[in-house]
Enzyme design. Structure first.
Site, PDB file in Angstrom:
ATOM      1  N   ASP A  49     -12.357  -4.403   6.898  1.00 16.94           N
ATOM      2  CA  ASP A  49     -13.785  -4.141   7.062  1.00 16.94           C
ATOM      3  C   ASP A  49     -14.257  -2.691   6.173  1.00 16.94           C
ATOM      4  O   ASP A  49     -13.471  -1.784   6.310  1.00 16.94           O
ATOM      5  CB  ASP A  49     -14.489  -3.810   8.426  1.00 16.94           C
ATOM      6  CG  ASP A  49     -13.995  -4.982   9.462  1.00 16.94           C
ATOM      7  OD1 ASP A  49     -13.987  -6.021   8.891  1.00 16.94           O
ATOM      8  OD2 ASP A  49     -13.703  -4.815  10.657  1.00 16.94           O
TER       9      ASP A  49
HETATM   10  N1  URA Z   1      -9.411  -6.347  12.417  1.00 15.60           N
HETATM   11  C1  URA Z   1     -10.652  -5.668  12.187  1.00 15.60           C
HETATM   12  O1  URA Z   1     -11.397  -5.899  13.187  1.00 15.60           O
HETATM   13  N2  URA Z   1     -11.178  -5.348  11.024  1.00 15.60           N
HETATM   14  C2  URA Z   1     -10.185  -5.224  10.230  1.00 15.60           C
HETATM   15  O2  URA Z   1     -10.792  -4.464   9.073  1.00 15.60           O
HETATM   16  C3  URA Z   1      -8.876  -5.565  10.145  1.00 15.60           C
HETATM   17  C4  URA Z   1      -8.623  -6.081  11.391  1.00 15.60           C
END
Ligand code: URA
Length: 236
Positions: free
Chosen positions: A104
């Site tokens: 993310d």
């Molecule tokens: N889990 C998440 O919630 N976000 C990420 O970026 C990776 C794993």
């Protein structure tokens, strides 16, 4: 290095070896200007000039990069909002690279990038259950029964999401830090699981994928994986 012509064509992305054989027997392939229509010919990918229907075909050098992604960078190559891209942290003279899965925009840490689709699939397809370790910081405290929920499964958007292992749970000021090992690779899995048990995520960092960890890489820094590291990830 000499490789069979159909293997060369398949590695160049033209299709399966079987399909590439039909390109050869169908008279569409030339090597150094000479049509090749029988199977069995070998080419040197560094020297020979291969064309299919008159168009040059080449095999890209395979690149495998590990990057320590800072928060605020997106994993896609285009963003209508004009945010910074992880690709902007890499030199511009590399072949076109893709991230192996995604983090993310607000997640930091270990991100792999490559132009090798087979490698990427091997690491991201749920069938291979590649372990990924994350360090999360959540607001407030974390009770034992919340940790048990993470291990037994948390329902989110119709999916049951499980952590394989939780460790390193400790208070850090007003927050609690924990480490999670996941093998499921579902979209935004850590945030959805922690949301699901009523925790507000303040920071999320991916520490490792399989045998590869961040090591000494500082935020925004990258390095090439060694051949041995690539092999160990595939063998995992
Ligand atoms: N889990 C998440 O919630 N976000 C990420 O970026 C990776 C794993």
């Amino acid at each position: 290095m000499l490789v069979r012509l159909q293997k060369f064509l398949a590695e160049a992305g033209l299709g399966s070896r079987r399909y590439c054989e039909t390109l050869i027997t169908g008279g569409r392939v030339s090597v150094n200007g000479q049509p090749v229509t029988v199977l069995g010919a070998k080419v040197d990918s560094g020297k020979d000039r291969v064309t299919v229907a008159g168009q040059p075909v080449s095999i890209e050098r395979k690149i495998y990069i590990v990057l320590n992604k800072p928060a605020g960078y997106i994993c896609t190559s285009d963003d209508p909002e004009g945010r910074s891209r992880v690709l902007d942290l890499l030199p511009t003279d590399l072949p076109r690279l893709y991230t192996v899965g995604r983090l993310d925009v607000n997640t930091e840490g270990l991100l792999l990038l490559t132009n090798d689709g087979t490698f990427s699939l091997r690491l991201t397809h749920p069938r291979y259950k590649m372990p990924k370790t994350y360090r999360a910081e959540v607001a407030g405290t974390l009770a034992d029964d919340q940790i048990n929920q993470l291990l037994h499964g948390v329902w989110s958007e119709g999916e049951l999401l499980r952590a394989e292992k939780i460790f390193g749970v400790r208070p850090v000021g007003e927050r609690t830090e924990l480490q999670l090992v996941l093998r499921e690779g579902k979209n935004r899995q850590v945030r959805r699981m922690l949301d699901g048990i009523g925790c507000s995520v303040r920071r999320l960092v991916r520490l490792s994928i399989g045998s590869i960890s961040l090591g000494n890489l500082k935020l925004g820094e990258w390095r090439n994986l060694t051949n041995e590291e690539v092999r160990s990830l595939i063998a995992n």
